[in-house]
Enzyme design. Structure first.
Site, mmCIF file in Angstrom:
data_model
loop_
_atom_site.group_PDB
_atom_site.id
_atom_site.type_symbol
_atom_site.label_atom_id
_atom_site.label_comp_id
_atom_site.label_asym_id
_atom_site.label_seq_id
_atom_site.Cartn_x
_atom_site.Cartn_y
_atom_site.Cartn_z
ATOM 1 N N HIS A 97 0.861 -1.258 0.135
ATOM 2 C CA HIS A 97 0.059 0.093 0.097
ATOM 3 C C HIS A 97 1.161 1.085 -0.467
ATOM 4 O O HIS A 97 0.512 2.225 -0.867
ATOM 5 C CB HIS A 97 -0.730 0.162 1.140
ATOM 6 C CG HIS A 97 -1.233 1.531 1.826
ATOM 7 N ND1 HIS A 97 -2.585 0.959 0.629
ATOM 8 C CD2 HIS A 97 -1.495 2.777 1.713
ATOM 9 C CE1 HIS A 97 -3.601 2.584 1.584
ATOM 10 N NE2 HIS A 97 -2.994 3.139 1.957
ATOM 11 N N GLU A 98 1.988 1.172 0.764
ATOM 12 C CA GLU A 98 3.039 2.635 1.072
ATOM 13 C C GLU A 98 3.456 2.543 -0.162
ATOM 14 O O GLU A 98 3.916 3.407 -1.190
ATOM 15 C CB GLU A 98 3.510 2.129 2.453
ATOM 16 C CG GLU A 98 2.973 2.468 3.445
ATOM 17 C CD GLU A 98 1.767 3.326 3.579
ATOM 18 O OE1 GLU A 98 2.338 4.551 3.068
ATOM 19 O OE2 GLU A 98 0.800 3.238 3.955
ATOM 20 N N HIS A 117 1.653 4.664 -2.718
ATOM 21 C CA HIS A 117 2.314 6.103 -2.710
ATOM 22 C C HIS A 117 3.333 6.623 -2.993
ATOM 23 O O HIS A 117 3.881 7.839 -3.635
ATOM 24 C CB HIS A 117 1.889 6.358 -0.662
ATOM 25 C CG HIS A 117 0.818 6.295 -0.454
ATOM 26 N ND1 HIS A 117 -0.876 6.775 -0.952
ATOM 27 C CD2 HIS A 117 -0.310 5.835 0.602
ATOM 28 C CE1 HIS A 117 -1.557 6.875 -1.043
ATOM 29 N NE2 HIS A 117 -1.412 5.409 0.969
#
Length: 467
Positions: A46-47, A50
């Site tokens: 998920h990170e 980003h």
């Protein structure tokens, strides 16, 4: 940017047992560890969702961390510190300049704060954001990105969880299947006719035999024809049985490789009427509508066949809508969780469940005797797929500090700039997301409270596959 609360659906089963032994305990522990690693991997990816677009667009990223709390391990590569923290229930990347300064001010200077608590929160957020920006970093701050780039950066994390959900749930669908389908093979022949609602599973001496038992049907028989018509599927023959109440009809079954011909007379029984979705139809006074149908007393074998690739979008859509329905009704569902945790109300098996609860379910799947090794693996994979779908849906909520809150702020900024341009008015400048920090604190507090409540409920009133 990912929270510690997991929203997932679990369906309680019946008739499942666990025979505890050293091997079973080891399997359960391994399953929980696999779940924990899968959760950490989901957060890490998920990170990365980003991190990659942020770096691609030139934003300075100073930290990439999996977890919260004290740092367990870290290593600096270039301008970014990569590390793991002690509480692996979330993660974040630290980008320079998340909040813009007041319009017309130097980015490194924050104006004096008022005494209002909300204004103080906003000014503190701007001050902390400005302190991280060095003299050569002004052009690399997040808030200077065009709106579409900010949206891409903030949606990168949830998009990664969506891709993982599609891969995991779709993989289960095309390899093991997700839909249970009744076959034309008899699994159970009921010995006698029992009145509905008695709750009995044994036959009293005066109970009449079912038509299937009287006709000599056996478990393992495959229905070939009924009333002279070939049996093409269970749904079709069930409808034929329902329409044949009171009539003596010929029946052909395949048993041990040969066809056996007999006759059977379905008896009339009254059942609730249902719609196409299986929902009971109600009369104007609220009572269930009933109808008289034929009954012979058999249950079919059920299989879970692998599905074609074309079914994957439907499988993913069902997971999305199911998760979204939990999220939309979350306040009411959390009240139900509290009533179950602190009172006598039953725990909703389709309601929200926390990290501890999902870990418990993973251990149960590995330990249940009636589940095959293949089904145990697919069950754990399905849990991880549902977890990622939950992270995707939850992070889309348009509230800070969730990713959806930053997306909403960027879209609002783009919309008001567009309106100003159409009206030939001056550019209103960047939207002051820091003004929403009070909302972020409230939402963060609610998330913590929700996580604590689910943790307690998962311990004292857990959802269990054992029923």
């Amino acid at each position: 940017m990912t929270g510690g609360t997991v929203l997932a659906a679990a369906t309680a089963g019946s008739g499942l047992t666990i025979t505890w032994s050293v091997g079973t305990v080891v399997l359960a522990v391994v399953a929980v560890l696999v779940f924990a690693l899968g959760l950490a991997a989901s957060i890490a990816l998920h990170e990365i969702g980003h991190l990659v677009p942020a770096k691609r667009f030139g934003v300075k990223v100073t930290q990439y961390m999996v977890g919260f709390g004290p740092t367990v391990w870290s290593r600096r590569r270039g301008e970014t510190e990569y590390g793991v923290k002690g509480v692996p229930l979330g993660g974040y990347i630290r980008m320079l300049g998340m909040f813009p300064p007041h319009r017309g001010e130097d980015p490194s200077v924050v104006r004096e704060s008022s005494t209002g608590i909300f204004q103080t929160m906003a000014d503190d957020a701007r001050r902390l954001s400005a302190e991280e920006v060095g003299p050569d970093d002004d052009h690399r701050v997040f808030w200077r990105l065009p709106v579409w780039k900010r949206v891409v950066v903030m949606l990168g994390g949830p998009a990664m969880n969506l891709l993982l959900a599609v891969a995991l749930l779709g993989g289960v669908a095309v390899t093991a299947g997700t839909v249970v389908v009744p076959t034309t093979t008899v699994a159970v022949v009921q010995e006698c006719v029992l009145p509905a609602g008695t709750g009995r599973d044994t036959c009293p001496e005066d109970a009449p035999p079912t038509p299937a038992a009287e006709a000599g049907l056996l478990a393992g028989d495959r229905l070939v024809s009924f009333d002279g018509r070939p049996v093409t599927g269970w749904d079709a023959v069930r409808d034929d049985i329902r329409d044949a109440a009171g009539r003596r009809v010929p029946l052909v079954v395949e048993r041990d490789g040969r066809e056996v011909t007999t006759t059977i007379t379905p008896i009339a029984t009254r059942v609730a009427r249902v719609d196409e979705d299986g929902e009971v139809l109600l009369a104007d006074d609220g009572r269930p509508l009933t109808e008289e149908v034929g009954f012979i007393g058999v249950r079919p074998e059920q299989v879970q066949p692998a599905q074609p690739l074309s079914d994957v979008p439907g499988v993913v859509l069902d997971a999305f809508t199911g998760t979204a329905s939990v999220v939309v009704t979350l306040p009411v569902r959390m009240i139900d969780v509290a009533q179950a945790a602190f009172g006598d109300a039953p725990r909703d098996p389709d309601g929200p469940i926390g990290i501890v609860g999902v870990g418990r379910l993973s251990g149960e799947i590995a330990a249940i005797d009636q589940i095959s090794s293949v089904d145990k693996v697919t069950g754990l994979v399905s849990i991880m797929g549902s977890l990622n779908m939950a992270l995707f849906v939850f992070n889309l909520l348009p509230l800070l500090p969730l990713d959806g809150g930053h997306v909403a702020g960027a879209l609002y900024e783009g919309a008001r700039r567009r309106v100003a341009a159409l009206r030939r008015r001056p550019d209103p400048g960047p939207f002051d997301v820091a003004r929403l920090m009070p909302v972020a604190y409230v939402v963060g507090g609610l998330l913590v409270a929700m996580s604590v409540l689910l943790l307690y409920a998962d311990i004292v009133r857990p959802i269990s596959l054992l029923g």
